[in-house]
Motif scaffolding. Structure first.
Motif, PDB file in Angstrom:
ATOM      1  N   GLU A 411      37.761  36.586  44.852  1.00  0.00           N
ATOM      2  CA  GLU A 411      37.259  35.830  43.525  1.00  0.00           C
ATOM      3  C   GLU A 411      37.768  36.340  42.791  1.00  0.00           C
ATOM      4  O   GLU A 411      37.474  35.586  41.950  1.00  0.00           O
ATOM      5  CB  GLU A 411      35.678  36.084  44.133  1.00  0.00           C
ATOM      6  CG  GLU A 411      35.309  36.030  44.716  1.00  0.00           C
ATOM      7  CD  GLU A 411      33.704  36.220  45.070  1.00  0.00           C
ATOM      8  OE1 GLU A 411      32.521  34.726  45.479  1.00  0.00           O
ATOM      9  OE2 GLU A 411      32.645  36.773  45.489  1.00  0.00           O
ATOM     10  N   TYR A 412      37.853  37.730  42.045  1.00  0.00           N
ATOM     11  CA  TYR A 412      38.519  38.206  40.904  1.00  0.00           C
ATOM     12  C   TYR A 412      39.963  37.190  40.622  1.00  0.00           C
ATOM     13  O   TYR A 412      39.901  37.496  39.250  1.00  0.00           O
ATOM     14  CB  TYR A 412      38.249  39.494  41.245  1.00  0.00           C
ATOM     15  CG  TYR A 412      39.548  40.350  39.916  1.00  0.00           C
ATOM     16  CD1 TYR A 412      38.705  40.534  38.569  1.00  0.00           C
ATOM     17  CD2 TYR A 412      41.005  40.537  38.930  1.00  0.00           C
ATOM     18  CE1 TYR A 412      38.980  41.434  37.845  1.00  0.00           C
ATOM     19  CE2 TYR A 412      40.422  41.592  38.509  1.00  0.00           C
ATOM     20  CZ  TYR A 412      40.313  41.569  37.418  1.00  0.00           C
ATOM     21  OH  TYR A 412      40.782  41.707  36.464  1.00  0.00           O
ATOM     22  N   ALA A 413      40.762  37.273  41.524  1.00  0.00           N
ATOM     23  CA  ALA A 413      42.257  36.918  40.697  1.00  0.00           C
ATOM     24  C   ALA A 413      41.700  34.881  39.888  1.00  0.00           C
ATOM     25  O   ALA A 413      42.330  35.030  39.502  1.00  0.00           O
ATOM     26  CB  ALA A 413      42.944  37.040  42.545  1.00  0.00           C
ATOM     27  N   LEU A 414      40.683  34.612  41.048  1.00  0.00           N
ATOM     28  CA  LEU A 414      40.219  32.977  40.188  1.00  0.00           C
ATOM     29  C   LEU A 414      39.755  33.571  39.443  1.00  0.00           C
ATOM     30  O   LEU A 414      39.211  31.967  38.782  1.00  0.00           O
ATOM     31  CB  LEU A 414      39.384  32.432  42.052  1.00  0.00           C
ATOM     32  CG  LEU A 414      40.096  32.354  43.192  1.00  0.00           C
ATOM     33  CD1 LEU A 414      39.387  31.062  43.838  1.00  0.00           C
ATOM     34  CD2 LEU A 414      41.354  31.308  42.695  1.00  0.00           C
ATOM     35  N   HIS A 415      38.944  34.436  39.498  1.00  0.00           N
ATOM     36  CA  HIS A 415      37.431  33.876  38.395  1.00  0.00           C
ATOM     37  C   HIS A 415      37.088  35.023  37.107  1.00  0.00           C
ATOM     38  O   HIS A 415      36.354  35.026  36.006  1.00  0.00           O
ATOM     39  CB  HIS A 415      36.136  33.694  39.300  1.00  0.00           C
ATOM     40  CG  HIS A 415      35.899  32.578  40.176  1.00  0.00           C
ATOM     41  ND1 HIS A 415      35.923  31.383  40.590  1.00  0.00           N
ATOM     42  CD2 HIS A 415      35.448  33.005  41.242  1.00  0.00           C
ATOM     43  CE1 HIS A 415      35.728  30.617  41.434  1.00  0.00           C
ATOM     44  NE2 HIS A 415      35.140  31.283  41.781  1.00  0.00           N
ATOM     45  N   GLY A 416      37.593  36.626  37.314  1.00  0.00           N
ATOM     46  CA  GLY A 416      38.048  37.232  36.619  1.00  0.00           C
ATOM     47  C   GLY A 416      36.374  38.135  37.081  1.00  0.00           C
ATOM     48  O   GLY A 416      35.412  37.686  37.299  1.00  0.00           O
ATOM     49  N   LEU A 417      36.165  39.301  35.867  1.00  0.00           N
ATOM     50  CA  LEU A 417      35.277  39.899  36.347  1.00  0.00           C
ATOM     51  C   LEU A 417      33.920  39.765  36.100  1.00  0.00           C
ATOM     52  O   LEU A 417      33.161  39.996  36.702  1.00  0.00           O
ATOM     53  CB  LEU A 417      35.420  41.100  35.995  1.00  0.00           C
ATOM     54  CG  LEU A 417      34.840  43.279  36.129  1.00  0.00           C
ATOM     55  CD1 LEU A 417      34.455  42.875  37.565  1.00  0.00           C
ATOM     56  CD2 LEU A 417      34.902  43.697  34.819  1.00  0.00           C
ATOM     57  N   ALA A 418      34.415  38.798  34.487  1.00  0.00           N
ATOM     58  CA  ALA A 418      32.172  38.464  34.697  1.00  0.00           C
ATOM     59  C   ALA A 418      31.871  37.642  35.533  1.00  0.00           C
ATOM     60  O   ALA A 418      30.868  38.211  35.929  1.00  0.00           O
ATOM     61  CB  ALA A 418      32.246  37.887  32.531  1.00  0.00           C
ATOM     62  N   LYS A 419      32.227  36.708  35.958  1.00  0.00           N
ATOM     63  CA  LYS A 419      32.193  35.495  36.891  1.00  0.00           C
ATOM     64  C   LYS A 419      31.992  36.290  38.428  1.00  0.00           C
ATOM     65  O   LYS A 419      30.428  35.922  38.709  1.00  0.00           O
ATOM     66  CB  LYS A 419      32.414  34.647  36.674  1.00  0.00           C
ATOM     67  CG  LYS A 419      31.905  33.419  37.719  1.00  0.00           C
ATOM     68  CD  LYS A 419      33.285  32.086  37.242  1.00  0.00           C
ATOM     69  CE  LYS A 419      32.200  31.458  38.223  1.00  0.00           C
ATOM     70  NZ  LYS A 419      33.072  29.685  38.124  1.00  0.00           N
ATOM     71  N   VAL A 420      32.640  36.874  38.592  1.00  0.00           N
ATOM     72  CA  VAL A 420      32.348  37.565  40.194  1.00  0.00           C
ATOM     73  C   VAL A 420      31.111  38.564  39.916  1.00  0.00           C
ATOM     74  O   VAL A 420      30.438  38.299  40.646  1.00  0.00           O
ATOM     75  CB  VAL A 420      33.594  38.608  40.450  1.00  0.00           C
ATOM     76  CG1 VAL A 420      33.341  39.608  41.477  1.00  0.00           C
ATOM     77  CG2 VAL A 420      34.774  37.787  40.305  1.00  0.00           C
ATOM     78  N   THR A 421      30.637  39.277  38.703  1.00  0.00           N
ATOM     79  CA  THR A 421      30.304  40.064  39.203  1.00  0.00           C
ATOM     80  C   THR A 421      28.439  39.479  38.544  1.00  0.00           C
ATOM     81  O   THR A 421      27.097  39.294  39.671  1.00  0.00           O
ATOM     82  CB  THR A 421      30.213  41.018  38.163  1.00  0.00           C
ATOM     83  OG1 THR A 421      30.770  41.765  37.278  1.00  0.00           O
ATOM     84  CG2 THR A 421      29.032  42.350  37.690  1.00  0.00           C
ATOM     85  N   LEU A 422      28.305  38.069  37.770  1.00  0.00           N
ATOM     86  CA  LEU A 422      26.980  37.548  37.754  1.00  0.00           C
ATOM     87  C   LEU A 422      27.041  36.543  39.379  1.00  0.00           C
ATOM     88  O   LEU A 422      25.337  36.799  39.776  1.00  0.00           O
ATOM     89  CB  LEU A 422      26.815  36.686  36.683  1.00  0.00           C
ATOM     90  CG  LEU A 422      27.777  37.023  35.148  1.00  0.00           C
ATOM     91  CD1 LEU A 422      27.291  36.253  34.152  1.00  0.00           C
ATOM     92  CD2 LEU A 422      25.811  38.450  34.720  1.00  0.00           C
ATOM     93  N   SER A 423      27.686  36.061  39.448  1.00  0.00           N
ATOM     94  CA  SER A 423      27.863  35.113  40.978  1.00  0.00           C
ATOM     95  C   SER A 423      27.322  36.158  42.099  1.00  0.00           C
ATOM     96  O   SER A 423      26.220  35.603  42.809  1.00  0.00           O
ATOM     97  CB  SER A 423      28.852  34.268  41.627  1.00  0.00           C
ATOM     98  OG  SER A 423      29.863  35.982  41.745  1.00  0.00           O
ATOM     99  N   THR A 424      27.749  37.647  42.813  1.00  0.00           N
ATOM    100  CA  THR A 424      27.210  38.362  43.680  1.00  0.00           C
ATOM    101  C   THR A 424      26.031  38.996  43.513  1.00  0.00           C
ATOM    102  O   THR A 424      24.744  38.395  44.082  1.00  0.00           O
ATOM    103  CB  THR A 424      28.065  40.065  43.083  1.00  0.00           C
ATOM    104  OG1 THR A 424      29.449  38.885  43.421  1.00  0.00           O
ATOM    105  CG2 THR A 424      27.608  40.407  44.131  1.00  0.00           C
ATOM    106  N   LEU A 425      25.365  39.241  42.140  1.00  0.00           N
ATOM    107  CA  LEU A 425      24.211  39.174  41.513  1.00  0.00           C
ATOM    108  C   LEU A 425      23.180  38.125  41.826  1.00  0.00           C
ATOM    109  O   LEU A 425      22.158  38.282  42.850  1.00  0.00           O
ATOM    110  CB  LEU A 425      23.913  39.597  40.054  1.00  0.00           C
ATOM    111  CG  LEU A 425      24.524  41.729  39.838  1.00  0.00           C
ATOM    112  CD1 LEU A 425      24.099  41.154  38.651  1.00  0.00           C
ATOM    113  CD2 LEU A 425      23.342  42.643  40.386  1.00  0.00           C
TER     114      LEU A 425
END
Length: 440
Positions: A411-425
Motif C-alpha cells: 500500500e505504501y508503494a502505491l499511496h505513500g505514508l499519509a494515505k496509508v495511515t489515514l485509510s488504516t485508521l
C-alpha cells in the motif's frame, strides 16, 4: 530548469496487477508528472485489489470497498494514463499493442478495438489457474483469479447458508460442504478463513444450521503435504492447525474429475461438495503462448534475460507471474507478490537507462521467505531463506504481524505514508461499527 534526460518516450504497461500498477505509479510520480515520459497502463478491470487478498474477499472477511484502488483515480493522482481494455496482441514491427473492445455487463461496447504505440512495452498480465486438462473443472469449479471470482464465491457461500437454514427437511449430503483443490497458499488460506466466516454467517440468526455438524471443508492436495513449495516444518505446523479446526486434509490425492456436486479422485474416492474451488497450479494467460514470436515456456510464461527483457525483443520487458526469469539451479523465480514488487522496483531504475542507451543491470531475486495467513488463528511462515542459507520458521501472532506488514508495504508503494495511515485508521473505526463478516 531541470535538464531533460531523454526524449518524451511512450511507456506502455499491459496489466495492472501488483507489479504493473507499482511500476506505473512510480514512473508516473517521477517522470509522468514532469512530462518527461508518457506512461500508459492498460488493464481490463476498473479497480485493483492485491491478489493475495482474494481469499479474504471470497470468505467475506474483507470489505473490498475499503481496499480496492480505482485505476482512473490512481492514474490522475500519480501522473500516468489508464486505459481500460485487455491486450490481445503485439505488432513488433509497428511497435503497437493491440487491445480488444471493452464491453459492459450488458454486452454494449464501451471502447472499440484499439492500438497503442510504444517505445518500451512492459508485460505484467499475471497468471491464471492451471486445471491440467482435468475433466469438469471448467464447468463446475470456481477459481480465485479475479475480484469477480471472489465475489461470486462469497455470494454462493452465503446463499448456501441461507438455503440450508430455510429448508424444512434435514440437510442434504452435499449442502454446506466445500472442496478446495490445491493446498498451496491460496487453498490453505481460503480453508482457514472459511472455517471462521461460515460460522459467523450462520450465527446471524441462521439457527437451523449446526456449524459443527453441517459445515464441512475438505482440502485436497496431490503432493504428499500441504504447502509443498515451503519448508516441511511450515507444512507440518499448518496441517496441525487445520486439523484442530476440523478441516479435512487429503494429501497424495489426485483429482480425476470434477462434477456438479462432487470431486472424484484417482483412487476411487468421491468427495461430495456444493461449492468447489480449483486452486491447483498456475500458468500465464493462454494468449501469451508464442505471442508475436516471443519465446514462451510450457506454461505460457515469457522467457526473459537477466535484465527482464524478452529474449527476442530488447524493447519488450516482462515481470511478475507471466515472466520466466531464471533463478539459477532453483529453476525460475517463483510466482509471488514479492517477486513482482522487486521486479517493478528494478524496472523503475532500468527503463530510464534503457531509453538513454546505457547498459542494464541484471535483476536478482531476493527471497525474503513466505508467509501464510490463517486468519484470526495467526499465520505461519519462513523468512530470510535465501539470505541466510536456511529458513527461520515462525508462527502465531508475530507471523501474523509480519504478514500484515507485507500488505502495508505494498500500500505504501502505491499511496505513500499519509494515505496509508489515514485509510488504516478508517478501517479500524469502521470495523467497530460493522459486522466482521460480509453478509451479502
Amino acid at each position: 530548469m531541470r535538464k531533460r534526460l531523454f526524449e518524451k518516450s511512450r511507456i506502455v504497461i499491459a496489466g495492472g496487477g501488483a507489479g504493473g500498477l507499482e511500476l506505473a505509479t512510480r514512473l508516473g510520480d517521477k517522470y509522468g508528472r514532469r512530462g518527461e515520459l508518457e506512461i500508459t497502463l492498460i488493464e481490463r478491470n476498473r479497480t485493483y485489489v492485491w491478489k493475495p487478498k482474494l481469499h479474504e474477499i471470497a470468505a467475506g472477511s474483507m470489505d473490498i470497498g475499503a481496499h480496492e484502488v480505482d485505476y482512473l483515480a490512481q492514474s490522475y493522482w500519480h501522473g500516468f494514463r489508464y486505459r481500460v481494455g485487455e491486450m490481445t496482441g503485439i505488432d513488433r514491427d509497428c511497435r503497437q499493442v493491440q487491445v480488444a473492445p471493452h464491453l459492459d455487463a450488458e454486452g454494449r461496447e464501451v471502447t472499440p478495438k484499439r492500438t497503442f504505440d510504444y517505445d518500451v512495452l512492459v508485460l505484467a498480465v499475471g497468471s491464471q489457474n492451471n486445471d491440467f486438462g482435468t475433466p469438469g473443472v471448467a464447468d463446475h469449479a470456481m477459481k480465485l483469479e479475479t475480484q469477480a471470482d471472489a465475489r461470486l464465491f462469497h455470494e454462493r457461500m452465503v446463499n448456501a447458508c441461507i438455503r440450508a437454514h430455510a429448508q424444512s427437511s434435514p440437510l442434504g449430503v452435499h449442502q454446506l460442504k466445500v472442496a478446495i483443490v490445491g493446498a498451496g497458499a491460496t487453498g490453505v488460506e481460503l480453508a482457514a478463513e472459511l472455517h471462521r466466516t461460515t460460522r459467523e454467517v450462520v450465527a446471524y440468526g441462521l439457527d437451523q444450521v449446526d456449524p459443527q455438524k453441517d459445515i464441512r471443508i475438505t482440502l485436497i492436495e496431490a503432493a504428499e503435504r500441504v504447502l509443498p513449495a515451503l519448508p516441511e516444518r511450515v507444512s507440518k505446523e499448518t496441517e496441525k492447525l487445520l486439523a484442530r479446526l476440523g478441516i479435512e486434509v487429503l494429501v497424495g490425492a489426485k483429482v480425476s474429475e470434477v462434477g456438479a456436486d462432487r470431486v472424484s479422485l484417482t483412487d476411487g474416492r468421491t468427495i461430495p461438495a456444493e461449492l468447489i474451488v480449483w486452486a491447483a497450479g498456475v500458468k500465464a494467460p493462454d494468449f501469451l503462448k508464442d505471442i508475436a514470436g516471443l519465446e514462451t515456456n510450457r506454461i505460457n510464461q515469457l522467457v526473459v534475460r537477466p535484465t527482464l527483457q524478452t529474449t527476442r525483443d530488447a524493447g519488450i520487458f516482462a515481470i511478475g507471474d507471466c515472466s520466466a526469469c531464471s533463478w539459477g539451479e532453483r529453476g525460475n523465480v517463483p510466482p509471488r507478490a514479492q517477486a513482482a514488487h522487486q521486479q517493478a522496483a528494478h524496472l523503475y531504475c532500468q527503463i530510464p537507462r534503457f531509453l538513454q542507451g546505457k547498459p542494464l543491470d541484471a535483476y536478482r531475486y531476493r527471497d525474503f521467505g513466505s508467509l501464510i495467513s490463517l486468519g484470526e488463528f495467526g499465520a505461519v511462515g519462513s523468512i530470510l531463506g535465501a539470505l541466510l542459507g536456511s529458513n527461520l520458521v515462525f508462527e502465531g501472532m508475530f507471523a501474523r504481524m509480519m504478514y500484515l506488514s507485507l500488505y502495508k508495504m505494498h500500500e505504501y508503494a502505491l499511496h505513500g505514508l499519509a494515505k496509508v495511515t489515514l485509510s488504516t485508521l478508517a478501517r479500524l473505526i469502521n470495523r467497530r461499527t460493522e459486522p466482521h463478516v460480509k453478509l451479502h
